[in-house]
Scaffold this motif. Sequence first.
Motif, PDB file in Angstrom:
ATOM      1  N   PHE A 214       0.893  -1.173   0.000  1.00  0.00           N
ATOM      2  CA  PHE A 214       0.000   0.000   0.000  1.00  0.00           C
ATOM      3  C   PHE A 214       0.920   1.208   0.000  1.00  0.00           C
ATOM      4  O   PHE A 214       2.132   1.079   0.219  1.00  0.00           O
ATOM      5  N   HIS A 226      -3.502   8.218   7.316  1.00  0.00           N
ATOM      6  CA  HIS A 226      -2.921   7.753   6.052  1.00  0.00           C
ATOM      7  C   HIS A 226      -2.224   8.930   5.386  1.00  0.00           C
ATOM      8  O   HIS A 226      -2.696   9.463   4.380  1.00  0.00           O
ATOM      9  N   ASP A 243       4.639   3.614   8.534  1.00  0.00           N
ATOM     10  CA  ASP A 243       3.716   2.485   8.353  1.00  0.00           C
ATOM     11  C   ASP A 243       3.870   2.039   6.908  1.00  0.00           C
ATOM     12  O   ASP A 243       3.532   2.783   5.985  1.00  0.00           O
ATOM     13  N   ASP A 255       2.500  -5.633   6.797  1.00  0.00           N
ATOM     14  CA  ASP A 255       1.962  -4.305   7.141  1.00  0.00           C
ATOM     15  C   ASP A 255       2.440  -4.002   8.559  1.00  0.00           C
ATOM     16  O   ASP A 255       1.894  -4.557   9.521  1.00  0.00           O
ATOM     17  N   HIS A 338      -6.873  -5.648  11.084  1.00  0.00           N
ATOM     18  CA  HIS A 338      -7.621  -6.229   9.967  1.00  0.00           C
ATOM     19  C   HIS A 338      -6.942  -7.515   9.563  1.00  0.00           C
ATOM     20  O   HIS A 338      -5.773  -7.755   9.882  1.00  0.00           O
ATOM     21  N   HIS A 345      -5.457  -5.464   3.333  1.00  0.00           N
ATOM     22  CA  HIS A 345      -6.738  -5.629   4.026  1.00  0.00           C
ATOM     23  C   HIS A 345      -7.344  -6.854   3.351  1.00  0.00           C
ATOM     24  O   HIS A 345      -8.016  -6.728   2.321  1.00  0.00           O
ATOM     25  N   GLU A 427       2.528  -1.391  15.145  1.00  0.00           N
ATOM     26  CA  GLU A 427       1.757  -2.422  14.440  1.00  0.00           C
ATOM     27  C   GLU A 427       2.611  -3.630  14.128  1.00  0.00           C
ATOM     28  O   GLU A 427       3.717  -3.502  13.600  1.00  0.00           O
TER      29      GLU A 427
HETATM   30  N1  GLY Z   1      -1.383   0.104   7.515  1.00  0.00           N
HETATM   31  C1  GLY Z   1      -2.260   0.761   6.612  1.00  0.00           C
HETATM   32  C2  GLY Z   1      -3.660   0.248   6.641  1.00  0.00           C
HETATM   33  O1  GLY Z   1      -3.943  -0.709   7.309  1.00  0.00           O
HETATM   34  O2  GLY Z   1      -4.527   0.791   5.994  1.00  0.00           O
END
Ligand code: GLY
Length: 458
Positions: A214, A226, A243, A255, A338, A345, A427
């Motif tokens: 991403f 974001h 991130d 991620d 998620h 995702h 994360e």
């Molecule tokens: N780490 C970015 C997201 O989960 O959207």
Amino acid sequence: MFPASTYSDRRRRLAESLGEGIALFPGHDQAPMNYKDNYYPFHQDRSFHYYFGHSLPGLTGWLDLESGKARLYGYDPTLDDIVWTGPQPSLAELAEAIGAEPRDAQELTGDETGSSRVHYLPPYRGDTVLRLADQLGLTPEEVKSGASARLIAAVVAQRSIKDAAELEELERAVEISWAMHTTAMKVTRAGRSEQEVLADVLHEMNRRGGQTSFAVILSVRGETLHNHHHGNIIEDGQLLLHDSGAVAPSGYVSDITRTFPVSGRFDGRQRAVYETVLAAQQAALSVIAPGVPYADVHRVAGRTLAEGLVALGILRGNADEAEAAGAHALFMPHGLGHMMGLDVHDMEALGEDRVGYDEEFQRSDQFGRRSLRLGRRLQPGFVLTVEPGLYFVPDLIAGWRAESRMSEYIDYDVAESFLGFGGVRIEDDVVVTESGCRVLGPAIPKTIDEVEALMGDR
Ligand code: GLY
């Protein structure tokens, strides 16, 4: 790619769970950026990738759900293709590699899909809608509303559980993330721009064969969740929130977020906020286990954040009550995590609620909690992110203050004294095991001592 038997086995299990009709899996075509032959980097549809393996444009997967027979529709490379792109495998070779029969894509018409029910997943690209409309003799509107709920449910059930081979690939993706994150910590210096640090991070990813899963978030303005702007010059006293995720050559992704002080040393306030976020992540990790609803894990993290916010004087009163009311969500407006796998995702194209919720657990409408993408009970083999954070978003704080929202819990004067602080998110990616969970990949510095030791004196 995995051996052909992996894809045959996945398709066999899918066919057994549905039992009638045909399932079509349109792969992606090249997506032009600004004219036909100048493409965005190719990224395969992930359900095609899961059942039909190949990350190449112009393919469609076909599966007879009664017999389990599979076909791969595509084209043999022409001489012209070979001149421009070099020797390519034939369609027969591609089909053999995944245990399917090769078929020319031009044969994939209404007759070929058969009179039986054709199941397909929700198409999310315009060219896929048009292709399906052409193949099935439907209007684009009919195609968009005609995705098969049964196929979606069966695919979600199957792709949610990662097997040992998939976990190995996910670990590879996190290894690339390890290099990206440790590099960011090492190369960040006051006076450099975010863009320069990003360039070093992407270099480490590229030399390991990765792509980004991403758009990278790397900013001293970490309160923007974001934040894809990389134009700031980094200053001492700031926190840098990074991130990012990698796509390993196999297609599986990572991620990961780390937040660190530009100076290499956390100051008192940064330390207090960071320790609160870290404690929330540790509390979440300690309760993740099969049968536990992720909605509950989100709340465990929220209660820990609320306790820390009370200690900082930002919240007042009873932390559990503040969390139940959702007051802490002013400072953590997103969900705890998620699903992750071939998509960052995972399977979100099939419908966020179809992946993360079920009849037992429905999405909350409370601010903060409503952004949780995964609420249902966990099962062994689920892979998910655990990403608590605390952010001081000026517009959000001002908006709530103007409405005196939850002022019984929130000390707005103290909260406003944190404006300019930025944000902290931590994360990791975990797999749910039979008895708890395991953090994937090599350890990426996370405690204050670990981060400061890696960053060294500067
Ligand atoms: N780490 C970015 C997201 O989960 O959207």
